[in-house]
Write a protein that holds these residues in place. Structure first.
Motif, mmCIF file in Angstrom:
data_model
loop_
_atom_site.group_PDB
_atom_site.id
_atom_site.type_symbol
_atom_site.label_atom_id
_atom_site.label_comp_id
_atom_site.label_asym_id
_atom_site.label_seq_id
_atom_site.Cartn_x
_atom_site.Cartn_y
_atom_site.Cartn_z
ATOM 1 N N THR A 74 0.808 -1.223 0.000
ATOM 2 C CA THR A 74 0.000 0.000 0.000
ATOM 3 C C THR A 74 0.842 1.275 0.000
ATOM 4 O O THR A 74 0.488 2.263 -0.647
ATOM 5 C CB THR A 74 -0.952 0.010 1.219
ATOM 6 O OG1 THR A 74 -1.794 -1.127 1.137
ATOM 7 C CG2 THR A 74 -1.828 1.235 1.225
ATOM 8 N N GLN A 77 4.926 2.108 -4.641
ATOM 9 C CA GLN A 77 4.419 2.309 -6.007
ATOM 10 C C GLN A 77 4.651 1.067 -6.866
ATOM 11 O O GLN A 77 4.542 1.120 -8.088
ATOM 12 C CB GLN A 77 5.126 3.519 -6.649
ATOM 13 C CG GLN A 77 4.819 4.838 -5.976
ATOM 14 C CD GLN A 77 3.331 5.183 -6.034
ATOM 15 O OE1 GLN A 77 2.704 5.080 -7.091
ATOM 16 N NE2 GLN A 77 2.770 5.590 -4.898
ATOM 17 N N ARG A 80 1.672 -0.180 -9.036
ATOM 18 C CA ARG A 80 1.422 0.775 -10.132
ATOM 19 C C ARG A 80 2.450 0.573 -11.250
ATOM 20 O O ARG A 80 2.110 0.568 -12.438
ATOM 21 C CB ARG A 80 1.495 2.211 -9.604
ATOM 22 C CG ARG A 80 1.186 3.264 -10.657
ATOM 23 C CD ARG A 80 1.397 4.668 -10.093
ATOM 24 N NE ARG A 80 0.533 4.930 -8.956
ATOM 25 C CZ ARG A 80 -0.722 5.345 -9.064
ATOM 26 N NH1 ARG A 80 -1.259 5.531 -10.269
ATOM 27 N NH2 ARG A 80 -1.445 5.567 -7.986
ATOM 28 N N HIS A 96 -2.787 -4.198 -8.547
ATOM 29 C CA HIS A 96 -2.800 -2.732 -8.418
ATOM 30 C C HIS A 96 -4.164 -2.253 -7.928
ATOM 31 O O HIS A 96 -4.254 -1.382 -7.047
ATOM 32 C CB HIS A 96 -2.442 -2.080 -9.750
ATOM 33 C CG HIS A 96 -2.309 -0.590 -9.677
ATOM 34 N ND1 HIS A 96 -1.799 0.051 -8.555
ATOM 35 C CD2 HIS A 96 -2.632 0.390 -10.556
ATOM 36 C CE1 HIS A 96 -1.805 1.368 -8.771
ATOM 37 N NE2 HIS A 96 -2.314 1.581 -9.964
ATOM 38 N N THR A 99 -4.466 -3.046 -4.265
ATOM 39 C CA THR A 99 -3.633 -2.123 -3.484
ATOM 40 C C THR A 99 -4.347 -0.783 -3.310
ATOM 41 O O THR A 99 -4.317 -0.189 -2.215
ATOM 42 C CB THR A 99 -2.270 -1.925 -4.165
ATOM 43 O OG1 THR A 99 -1.642 -3.196 -4.347
ATOM 44 C CG2 THR A 99 -1.357 -1.043 -3.334
ATOM 45 N N GLN A 100 -5.012 -0.329 -4.374
ATOM 46 C CA GLN A 100 -5.785 0.916 -4.288
ATOM 47 C C GLN A 100 -6.924 0.782 -3.272
ATOM 48 O O GLN A 100 -7.211 1.720 -2.517
ATOM 49 C CB GLN A 100 -6.362 1.279 -5.663
ATOM 50 C CG GLN A 100 -5.334 1.564 -6.730
ATOM 51 C CD GLN A 100 -4.574 2.854 -6.462
ATOM 52 O OE1 GLN A 100 -3.534 2.851 -5.781
ATOM 53 N NE2 GLN A 100 -5.089 3.947 -6.948
ATOM 54 N N ARG A 103 -5.518 0.922 0.247
ATOM 55 C CA ARG A 103 -5.218 2.320 0.579
ATOM 56 C C ARG A 103 -6.510 3.074 0.899
ATOM 57 O O ARG A 103 -6.569 3.872 1.831
ATOM 58 C CB ARG A 103 -4.471 2.976 -0.588
ATOM 59 C CG ARG A 103 -3.916 4.361 -0.272
ATOM 60 C CD ARG A 103 -3.070 4.885 -1.418
ATOM 61 N NE ARG A 103 -1.845 4.106 -1.561
ATOM 62 C CZ ARG A 103 -1.381 3.643 -2.712
ATOM 63 N NH1 ARG A 103 -2.045 3.857 -3.835
ATOM 64 N NH2 ARG A 103 -0.259 2.963 -2.756
ATOM 65 N N LEU A 110 -11.670 6.061 -1.713
ATOM 66 C CA LEU A 110 -10.791 5.726 -2.827
ATOM 67 C C LEU A 110 -10.292 7.011 -3.481
ATOM 68 O O LEU A 110 -11.073 7.942 -3.701
ATOM 69 C CB LEU A 110 -11.534 4.885 -3.863
ATOM 70 C CG LEU A 110 -11.735 3.410 -3.528
ATOM 71 C CD1 LEU A 110 -12.710 2.778 -4.520
ATOM 72 C CD2 LEU A 110 -10.410 2.662 -3.551
ATOM 73 N N GLU A 111 -9.016 7.048 -3.789
ATOM 74 C CA GLU A 111 -8.459 8.244 -4.416
ATOM 75 C C GLU A 111 -9.053 8.470 -5.801
ATOM 76 O O GLU A 111 -9.316 9.600 -6.195
ATOM 77 C CB GLU A 111 -6.930 8.114 -4.504
ATOM 78 C CG GLU A 111 -6.256 8.147 -3.138
ATOM 79 C CD GLU A 111 -4.779 7.813 -3.219
ATOM 80 O OE1 GLU A 111 -4.291 7.482 -4.333
ATOM 81 O OE2 GLU A 111 -4.103 7.875 -2.175
ATOM 82 N N ASP A 112 -9.252 7.381 -6.563
ATOM 83 C CA ASP A 112 -9.818 7.482 -7.908
ATOM 84 C C ASP A 112 -10.626 6.218 -8.167
ATOM 85 O O ASP A 112 -10.112 5.230 -8.696
ATOM 86 C CB ASP A 112 -8.702 7.647 -8.941
ATOM 87 C CG ASP A 112 -9.239 7.983 -10.334
ATOM 88 O OD1 ASP A 112 -10.436 7.723 -10.590
ATOM 89 O OD2 ASP A 112 -8.460 8.496 -11.168
ATOM 90 N N THR A 116 -9.902 2.655 -10.415
ATOM 91 C CA THR A 116 -9.843 1.330 -9.782
ATOM 92 C C THR A 116 -10.849 0.384 -10.432
ATOM 93 O O THR A 116 -10.539 -0.786 -10.680
ATOM 94 C CB THR A 116 -10.113 1.442 -8.270
ATOM 95 O OG1 THR A 116 -9.218 2.400 -7.703
ATOM 96 C CG2 THR A 116 -9.899 0.111 -7.579
#
Length: 318
Positions: A74, A77, A80, A96, A99-100, A103, A110-112, A116
């Motif tokens: 997490t 990188q 990614r 990946h 992992t998102q 995180r 979620l960041e994005d 994802t």
């Protein structure tokens, strides 16, 4: 006491559980990433790829390995970088995405989410038989609080590929809980529907007992009088039945064969101790051999400390 104290010294938080190949990889990744060299990415990716090549078709083992690695990676990188290098590698895409998700669980969002979801879709298209991208998508759905019709659609995609997928059942249990998008009634209905047809040693066999531990934690978390009498939960018929059903079979050598069997034995040891069934818990602790999972012990404090104290009490009560 010499034997017991020796057992306690060996108690350890082991995310890999009894998966020795995964454990070796985690140690290697730790040693390699400490060097801080760019060239280490190639080595790490090669090692991870080799591990996934071992378990083609064993969806249960792959989910365990990928979930542990996603949690471990997490703060890096690495996933990614692998997905960028091999955009048509389903393992790279799924890792990946997972992992998102890990995180996102830590951050609470979620960041994005769209990115994802896209990773999951691409992984599913690349490896149509693999339930793992759908398992990860189910986790995305929980974080994003999707509508139940959408979530059940994803759930059905998992089951079409892997009927007793552990991650999917526990994911639905969480989604249907009052803390997320459902209710206590929905949890009970979900668990009841499983009891009618679930074999006794499939990977998702701990779903019912997990629901009871979740309910116990919910009572404890309310504080006041409810927390004081929460222990009575384990004398209620449904909780007693959930424990009785598995207390004498799970700890038998070879009965549970799935990848996260030791995680489920941790849940059983915890439930037996909460129910003050120390003699039965003793056999489960012996079967665990000191392998500790953070959940459910962390609900009461430091998981390793709680596990060791419970182990001592079980031994004293035998």
């Amino acid at each position: 006491m010499g034997f017991l104290s020796g057992r306690r010294k060996r108690s350890r938080l082991a995310p890999e559980l009894d998966d020795q190949d995964l454990g070796k990889l985690l140690k290697s990744l730790l040693a390699t990433t400490k060097t801080g060299m760019i060239a280490t990415t190639d080595l790490c990716v090669a090692q991870i790829s080799r591990l996934f090549d071992q378990d083609r078709g064993d969806w249960d083992r792959r989910a365990h390995r990928m979930g542990v690695l996603a949690d471990y990676l997490t703060e890096t990188q690495l996933s990614r970088a692998w997905a960028a290098r091999e955009p048509r590698n389903a393992d790279a895409l799924a890792l990946h995405a997972w992992t998102q998700v890990e995180r996102g669980r830590r951050q609470g969002f979620l960041e994005d989410a769209d990115a994802t979801v896209d990773l999951c879709v691409r992984a599913a298209e690349t490896s149509p038989d693999d339930p793992t991208p759908w398992v990860i998508l189910l986790a995305v759905a929980r974080l994003e609080a999707w509508e139940q019709s959408q979530v059940f659609g994803v759930w059905n995609e998992v089951l079409a590929r892997d009927r007793w997928n552990r991650e999917a059942y526990l994911g639905m249990l969480g989604y249907l809980s009052p803390e997320e998008a459902g209710s206590r009634v929905q949890v009970l209905e979900f668990v009841d529907s499983l009891g009618l047809r679930m074999p006794a040693n499939v990977p998702c066999v701990a779903t019912e007992l997990t629901a009871q531990v979740n309910q116990y934690h919910s009572l404890m978390g309310r504080g006041g009088v409810e927390a004081l009498v929460a222990r009575n939960h384990w004398s209620q018929p449904m909780a007693t039945q959930a424990v009785d059903k598995v207390a004498h079979t799970w700890a038998q050598p070879g009965f549970l064969r799935h990848a996260r069997a030791l995680a489920d034995l941790n849940v059983l040891a915890y439930a037996l101790m909460a129910a003050d069934r120390r003699r039965e818990a003793g056999a489960v602790f012996e079967a665990l051999g000191g392998v500790v999972t953070a959940w459910p012990w962390q609900a009461d404090g430091d998981p390793l400390t709680e596990f060791e104290q419970a182990h001592r009490r079980a031994a004293a009560g035998m």
